[in-house]
Design an enzyme around this catalytic site. Sequence first.
Site, PDB file in Angstrom:
ATOM      1  N   ASP A   1       0.630  -1.271  -0.006  1.00 44.07           N
ATOM      2  CA  ASP A   1       0.036   0.039  -0.150  1.00 44.07           C
ATOM      3  C   ASP A   1       0.991   1.355  -0.002  1.00 44.07           C
ATOM      4  OD1 ASP A   1      -2.299  -1.741   0.230  1.00 44.07           O
ATOM      5  OD2 ASP A   1      -2.266  -1.488   2.251  1.00 44.07           O
TER       6      ASP A   1
HETATM    7  N1  URA Z   1      -1.180  -5.863   3.966  1.00 42.43           N
HETATM    8  C1  URA Z   1      -1.641  -4.682   3.916  1.00 42.43           C
HETATM    9  O1  URA Z   1      -2.786  -4.416   4.556  1.00 42.43           O
HETATM   10  N2  URA Z   1      -1.026  -3.810   3.222  1.00 42.43           N
HETATM   11  C2  URA Z   1       0.155  -4.024   2.604  1.00 42.43           C
HETATM   12  O2  URA Z   1       0.759  -3.088   2.284  1.00 42.43           O
HETATM   13  C3  URA Z   1       0.647  -5.285   2.729  1.00 42.43           C
HETATM   14  C4  URA Z   1       0.088  -6.119   3.588  1.00 42.43           C
END
Ligand code: URA
Length: 241
Positions: free
Chosen positions: A109
């Site tokens: 993310d």
């Molecule tokens: N899980 C999440 O919620 N976000 C990420 O970036 C990676 C794993």
Amino acid sequence: MQLERLLHSQGFGSRKECRALIRAGYISIAGTVCDNPNADFDPGSIDGTPGLAFEVDGEPWRFRAKAYLMLHKPSGYECSHKPTFHPSIFRLLPEQLLNRDVQCVGRLDQDTTGLLLMSDDGQFIHQWSSGKKRTPKVYELTLADAVDATVVQQLCEGVQLEDEPAPIAAVACELTSPTSLRLTIAEGKYHQVKRMIGAVGNRVVSLHRSTVGGLALDPDLEPGEWRWLEPADFEALTNFD
Ligand code: URA
């Protein structure tokens, strides 16, 4: 391999552009300028290991048949070529790697930091981003509210996420402070960590990926920095139970 083709394969532009670079005297090999685009060199490698050393306008490079790298992803960058709200992580790579069409191995993310593998090898990308392989990935989380051993147990036994047919369990989970966890998961589902934490009634405040398989983020890499994967890294990557 002809020098012109060699440079083109490493992302230094079209064949024509590479020929022009060579003719203009920008390329040296073993300290000697080579201005013949047709000169033949042994690239010295057929995989991601470093091969022939050369310089382009004084900058040292090694031939790599395939590109494999780790990036310390900073917060505030999107793992996309067409980002919506934040800059793209591809901005952090040199032009040569973009010309080689290097892609992310899975996605983090925009607000997640840590280890992101990248490559131009489609098979490698598929192998390490597919959930089928159940590659463990370790995340360091800070949470909005304090947690205790009951939450750790819930995460290890499995939590039901929306749109998932069955509960998903962490491979491992440990409390690192009253408001932080080290969580290992083996899938790579959309927002998985945040959704798992949401399922136990809490919220992720910060998320950092420290390892993929047995490979840890290089502590020498500052956020936004990258480096090539070396043979020992491939060994580490596959070294998990
Ligand atoms: N899980 C999440 O919620 N976000 C990420 O970036 C990676 C794993």
